[in-house]
Design a protein around this motif. Structure first.
Motif, PDB file in Angstrom:
ATOM      1  N   ASN A 152      -5.161 -26.892 -37.505  1.00 45.90           N
ATOM      2  CA  ASN A 152      -5.584 -26.966 -36.111  1.00 45.90           C
ATOM      3  C   ASN A 152      -5.260 -25.610 -35.473  1.00 45.90           C
ATOM      4  N   ILE A 153      -6.083 -25.186 -34.531  1.00 43.26           N
ATOM      5  CA  ILE A 153      -5.915 -23.847 -33.960  1.00 43.26           C
ATOM      6  C   ILE A 153      -5.804 -23.912 -32.438  1.00 43.26           C
ATOM      7  N   LEU A 154      -4.852 -23.180 -31.891  1.00 40.13           N
ATOM      8  CA  LEU A 154      -4.762 -22.935 -30.463  1.00 40.13           C
ATOM      9  C   LEU A 154      -5.198 -21.499 -30.210  1.00 40.13           C
ATOM     10  N   LEU A 155      -6.267 -21.343 -29.445  1.00 39.76           N
ATOM     11  CA  LEU A 155      -6.738 -20.018 -29.039  1.00 39.76           C
ATOM     12  C   LEU A 155      -6.268 -19.818 -27.601  1.00 39.76           C
ATOM     13  N   TYR A 156      -5.339 -18.902 -27.392  1.00 36.36           N
ATOM     14  CA  TYR A 156      -4.796 -18.726 -26.053  1.00 36.36           C
ATOM     15  C   TYR A 156      -4.868 -17.260 -25.648  1.00 36.36           C
ATOM     16  N   GLY A 157      -4.791 -17.050 -24.336  1.00 36.86           N
ATOM     17  CA  GLY A 157      -4.826 -15.683 -23.827  1.00 36.86           C
ATOM     18  C   GLY A 157      -5.519 -15.624 -22.490  1.00 36.86           C
ATOM     19  N   ASP A 158      -5.834 -14.429 -22.069  1.00 32.53           N
ATOM     20  CA  ASP A 158      -6.370 -14.200 -20.726  1.00 32.53           C
ATOM     21  C   ASP A 158      -7.759 -14.802 -20.560  1.00 32.53           C
ATOM     22  N   ALA A 159      -8.054 -15.178 -19.320  1.00 30.26           N
ATOM     23  CA  ALA A 159      -9.350 -15.772 -19.005  1.00 30.26           C
ATOM     24  C   ALA A 159     -10.471 -14.778 -19.274  1.00 30.26           C
ATOM     25  N   GLY A 160     -11.598 -15.295 -19.754  1.00 30.15           N
ATOM     26  CA  GLY A 160     -12.778 -14.464 -19.943  1.00 30.15           C
ATOM     27  C   GLY A 160     -12.767 -13.584 -21.168  1.00 30.15           C
ATOM     28  N   THR A 161     -11.845 -13.843 -22.099  1.00 26.45           N
ATOM     29  CA  THR A 161     -11.754 -12.982 -23.287  1.00 26.45           C
ATOM     30  C   THR A 161     -12.546 -13.517 -24.485  1.00 26.45           C
ATOM     31  N   GLY A 162     -13.226 -14.655 -24.311  1.00 23.91           N
ATOM     32  CA  GLY A 162     -14.113 -15.132 -25.362  1.00 23.91           C
ATOM     33  C   GLY A 162     -13.543 -16.196 -26.275  1.00 23.91           C
ATOM     34  N   LYS A 163     -12.535 -16.923 -25.799  1.00 21.85           N
ATOM     35  CA  LYS A 163     -11.921 -17.954 -26.638  1.00 21.85           C
ATOM     36  C   LYS A 163     -12.900 -19.092 -26.928  1.00 21.85           C
TER      37      LYS A 163
END
Length: 395
Positions: A202-213
């Motif tokens: 399972n994957i959590l893609l996290y980070g700043d808004a608008g970065t293409g997650k």
């Protein structure tokens, strides 16, 4: 010419593919074949059939093929589960497919002859298809091509606990991205492992808004659609139905991404425990043919205030805090999408300018793009796209 007189009797004996013959288009055609009224009534029913068919491109053979591939019948369900199929079902299916083949050969001239009418009749398109050949060939690839609603749609959502196709789903491809190559590679490799029956996380893609997650997950789905990948988007408030959703896809030969976008929890959310159980592989919430991919702007996806942290009514407060904060650690992989630096941001702008056909001097483009980012208070692929679209609208 196809004998419509005999065809109406064949219609009545359909079994395996009865759902197809019960839909509006073919029901109207069956009513036309069995109409005992005057010529006006026959022409009216036939015209209604053509009207209904036109909503599906007007090509009868293509309509029949799509309906066949999306049909959930006893044969294809047993085939997908790799179970034995009774000879009677195979014989009945062959008969039903023969009828579809005959339907792919009918023409307006056949209709004209059948009702003995020389005047104008509404037209429709048709071309011969050997449905027996094409269907059994496709059935051998059911593990990658799917059946039912999963046959032609890549992305789905949940409505009242039912899985339904997303109309006009996002068609983004991995070729449209600039930067974040390593992040996409991690997601792609893990998803390929799922498709190949190897251990997948399972994957959590996290980070700043608008970065293409979110776009990354959807692009990977489109990339691997032909290899048997589908995406089901689940809202946070629908996580209570997670075990039901997994139960519905558990025996499907396709592979699924269960996608939760913009995930975050308050400490008292009821959905927390359901997701936790799924991530830990609980027997009640588990499906070997699916993984959970979630996006979040937060590394620790459970929101907590300082006042909550200092509360003293929980005698095991430290254990509670650690359980809440460790939810993100229960994802097998975490992929971080950081804000792009100035050089990558401008590279993204230039790439999007070419895609959208923006006519602008390169130096001027960079100056304007940087000013736009400063006004917005951040650089991101989303901000870059907003800038390019705004400039294109001005031209």
């Amino acid at each position: 010419m196809t004998s419509l007189k005999n065809l109406k009797y064949e219609f009545a004996s359909v079994t395996v593919l009865r759902n197809i013959f019960s839909d509006r288009v073919l029901s109207l055609f069956y009513n036309f074949l069995n109409c005992n009224g005057d010529l006006t009534e026959k022409i009216s029913i036939y015209s209604e059939f053509v009207f209904a068919l036109q909503k599906h491109s007007g090509l009868l053979s293509e309509y029949l093929k799509n309906a066949l591939f999306e049909d959930e019948n006893e044969y294809i369900i047993l085939k997908a589960k790799n179970k034995g199929i009774a000879e009677s079902i195979l014989n009945n299916l062959q008969h039903d497919l023969k009828i579809l083949t005959l339907l792919s050969d009918i023409s307006v001239e056949d209709i004209r002859e059948y009702i003995s009418y020389d005047g104008y009749l509404p037209c429709f398109e048709n071309e011969h298809i050997d449905f027996s050949e094409c269907y059994f060939e496709r059935a051998e690839k059911v593990g990658t091509l799917g059946y039912g609603i999963f046959a032609s749609n890549p992305m789905f959502k949940v409505v009242d606990t039912e899985i339904v196709p997303v109309e006009s789903s996002d068609s983004i491809t991995v070729d449209e991205f600039v930067g974040y190559a390593e992040e996409r590679k991690t997601v792609i490799e893990n998803t390929v492992a799922l498709l190949e029956g190897r251990a997948a996380s399972n994957i959590l893609l996290y980070g700043d808004a608008g970065t293409g997650k979110s776009s990354t997950v959807k692009a990977v789905t489109n990339l691997l659609f032909d290899r048997g990948l589908r995406l089901i988007e689940i809202r946070k408030d629908q996580l209570l139905f997670l075990s039901d959703i997994m139960g519905k896809i558990k025996e499907n030969p396709l592979k699924f991404i269960l996608f939760i976008d913009d995930l975050s929890f308050n400490k008292n959310d009821d959905q927390f425990s359901m997701l936790k159980a799924a991530l830990e592989g609980s027997a009640s919430v588990k499906s070997a043919n699916s993984v959970i991919y979630a996006t979040s702007n937060r590394r620790h996806i459970v929101k907590e205030t300082f006042s909550e942290r200092s509360a003293s009514d929980d005698i095991h407060r430290n254990d509670t805090v650690q359980e809440l904060l460790s939810l993100s650690d229960r994802f097998g992989l975490t992929v971080y999408f950081s804000k792009p630096g100035k050089n990558l941001y401008l590279e993204i702008v230039q790439h999007l300018a070419l895609r959208y056909g923006l006519d602008c001097d390169d130096n001027e483009l960079k100056i304007k793009a940087e000013a736009f980012a400063l006004q917005r208070g951040s650089r991101s692929p989303r901000v870059a796209e907003q800038f390019v679209k705004n400039e294109k609208n001005k031209q």
